[in-house]
Write a protein that holds these residues in place. Sequence first.
Motif, PDB file in Angstrom:
ATOM      1  N   GLY A 442       0.804  -1.226  -0.027  1.00 52.28           N
ATOM      2  CA  GLY A 442      -0.016  -0.124  -0.103  1.00 52.28           C
ATOM      3  C   GLY A 442       0.640   1.259   0.238  1.00 52.28           C
ATOM      4  N   TYR A 443       0.262   2.305   0.477  1.00 51.17           N
ATOM      5  CA  TYR A 443       0.758   3.715   0.472  1.00 51.17           C
ATOM      6  C   TYR A 443       0.350   4.454   1.589  1.00 51.17           C
ATOM      7  N   SER A 444       1.338   5.152   2.217  1.00 51.57           N
ATOM      8  CA  SER A 444       1.248   5.799   3.463  1.00 51.57           C
ATOM      9  C   SER A 444       1.563   7.318   3.256  1.00 51.57           C
ATOM     10  N   ALA A 445       0.865   8.181   3.950  1.00 51.96           N
ATOM     11  CA  ALA A 445       1.204   9.418   3.856  1.00 51.96           C
ATOM     12  C   ALA A 445       0.814  10.177   5.214  1.00 51.96           C
ATOM     13  N   ARG A 446       1.854  11.366   5.725  1.00 56.22           N
ATOM     14  CA  ARG A 446       1.320  12.045   6.693  1.00 56.22           C
ATOM     15  C   ARG A 446       1.578  13.538   6.644  1.00 56.22           C
ATOM     16  N   SER A 447       0.875  14.572   6.938  1.00 57.12           N
ATOM     17  CA  SER A 447       1.144  15.964   6.473  1.00 57.12           C
ATOM     18  C   SER A 447       1.015  16.616   8.052  1.00 57.12           C
ATOM     19  N   TYR A 448       1.779  17.590   8.409  1.00 58.60           N
ATOM     20  CA  TYR A 448       2.320  18.363   9.555  1.00 58.60           C
ATOM     21  C   TYR A 448       1.715  19.918   9.357  1.00 58.60           C
ATOM     22  N   VAL A 449       1.315  20.330  10.733  1.00 59.57           N
ATOM     23  CA  VAL A 449       0.812  21.460  10.567  1.00 59.57           C
ATOM     24  C   VAL A 449       1.897  22.636  10.373  1.00 59.57           C
ATOM     25  N   ASP A 450       3.210  22.479  10.891  1.00 64.85           N
ATOM     26  CA  ASP A 450       4.283  23.352  10.648  1.00 64.85           C
ATOM     27  C   ASP A 450       4.759  23.276   9.109  1.00 64.85           C
ATOM     28  N   PRO A 451       4.574  24.332   8.340  1.00 65.22           N
ATOM     29  CA  PRO A 451       4.926  24.454   7.018  1.00 65.22           C
ATOM     30  C   PRO A 451       6.410  23.885   6.715  1.00 65.22           C
ATOM     31  N   ARG A 452       7.376  24.009   7.669  1.00 62.93           N
ATOM     32  CA  ARG A 452       8.406  23.922   7.479  1.00 62.93           C
ATOM     33  C   ARG A 452       8.998  22.296   7.424  1.00 62.93           C
ATOM     34  N   LEU A 453       7.936  21.627   7.575  1.00 62.36           N
ATOM     35  CA  LEU A 453       7.922  19.954   7.853  1.00 62.36           C
ATOM     36  C   LEU A 453       7.228  19.405   6.626  1.00 62.36           C
ATOM     37  N   SER A 454       7.777  19.030   5.712  1.00 64.97           N
ATOM     38  CA  SER A 454       7.425  18.405   4.369  1.00 64.97           C
ATOM     39  C   SER A 454       6.476  17.119   4.756  1.00 64.97           C
TER      40      SER A 454
END
Length: 581
Positions: A442-454
């Motif tokens: 499968g595929y996993s993804a995670r997004s962060y609140v801080d825009p400096r963290l990709s």
Amino acid sequence: MGSPPGRGRSRSASAFRAALPCLLLSALGCAPAAAQSLTPDLFNPNRGGFVSPDTLPTRRTAGVPQAPSDAIPQPPDPNDDPRKKSDVPATTRVGQVPTYGLPAANGASSSGYDSLNRKRQQPKLYPGQPKPKKPAGPGSPVPSAAPALSPLGAPRIAPPPSETAHKAPVPPAMAGNVPGQPLRRRLRADDDAFGAVGDYAGSFLIKGGLELSAGYDTNPARLNKPVGSPVYVVAPDLLVVSDWERHALVADLRGSFSGYTNNMPATIDGFASPSPVEINRPDFTGHVDGRFDVDRDLKLTSQLRLRLATDNPGSPNVQAGLQKYPVYAAYGTTLGFDQTFNRFQVAAGATIDRTAYTDSKLTDGSTFSNDDRDFNQYGGVGRFSYELKPGLKPFVEIEGDNRVHDQAADRNGYLRDSSGGYAKVGSSFEFSRILTGEVSIGYSARSYVDPRLSQLSGFLTSGSLIWNASGLTTVKFNTDTQIAETTIPGSSGVLVHTYAAEVDHDFRRWLTAIGKFTYGTYDYQNQGRNDKTYSLEGNLIYKLNRNIWIKGSLRHDILDSNQPGSSSQGTVVMLGVRLQN
């Protein structure tokens, strides 16, 4: 007085009938008479001598066998003189055994009595076919056979020998045949002759064990310059399983504590050591699973889980100048359901988890808070599967979650709250109990609140396979993918892939060898750091009985990092004993 008219007519008819034969004889007597000629056949005393055989009225016709009395006599043979036969010597019978009817031992089968004592021909067996048991000899006890019932309910005339032959007598109290005795609990099939039996507490089966081992580790802190220390490990485990017709409750608790007698140096080359001085580490994993059967197709499921551990030795998340490792606890629960629609199955659940760290104790006696690493995670997971055929069930699984930290910003000022999830497809299968398990990609993804963290994303693999290569050899394969948190400034997280292969072989039922190889990759996002781990382990288990095992192990670990000074190697040798019930 005259006679009646009827009687006179009767007398006239009787007189006429008497005169008629006399008239016929008188007419025949007037013909001339001829005398019979004299022939040689008149003096032949044999039957049929007056006429030829072809005109004999009593000749044999087709389909009627000729009787000896009907045969025409032949003149005697001059050579067939009994006085001449008496001069011929009789045939000798010396060395000849007379045969009367069937020969000796002609009707004896392979299992019957042979009067000639001949060697019996042994049956030919196919490769791997078990040898038949020898029949019971004189003095063997007569087995007591209970009358068996046929599928139609009528008792059979005689039970087959395999049901009663060579059966050890069982006391009535053990068999549960005593009148008025409560029914005994039926034991489950046990394939491991040296496995723990356990004890029953009500309707729960409880199995417990304790492993005590000691040895030496050449590099327990996984430093670039190895520093060794003796090590001892105490590892208890507990398994509780319900024995109910409906519903289920299972508790699996396993833990260990690794203690080292030597301390690590506080400084290396004038700098604070990346390893704590005291490297004792606990490790505990436990979960309690429950299932409530509403009906045949609907089940309510739940789970309570707890993980108690520390950061791995050699990890960049370990602070420099620590006195000992900070311990973290990850615990949570899942509540869900499992619904079956014929071959289609839907399983879903809501998850709540929390991760909390203890404060770090430094070598100078001060403490450092790890509250910025504490967070809560809320999410849900769903799986949709369809059974194509028995033993093959493909599925689709989707998960989503949201992580909220206790502190908005970490020690370096980054906002680490995030949301993410994964989607994967795979299948669970079971082929003749030889290859069983589950695999998925499968595929996993995670997004962060801080825009400096990709965004942290990548392909994931997960699975667990068991291959029963033979009755003595078992091969296991496991793989897993996780997105872990990190404290490295500027890094979003760590994408961890782990692959493990294990081979178990039983030389004897009481002697088992285990070989295991593990490979893992640690990809630190936006840092350009990639760590690779290799672990090769071998175990030898000697089982004295069901309660005592002796275990020896040898393991070599390698940490290969692209960061200078971060690579390490270590070898661990352990010898211990396992006590179980």
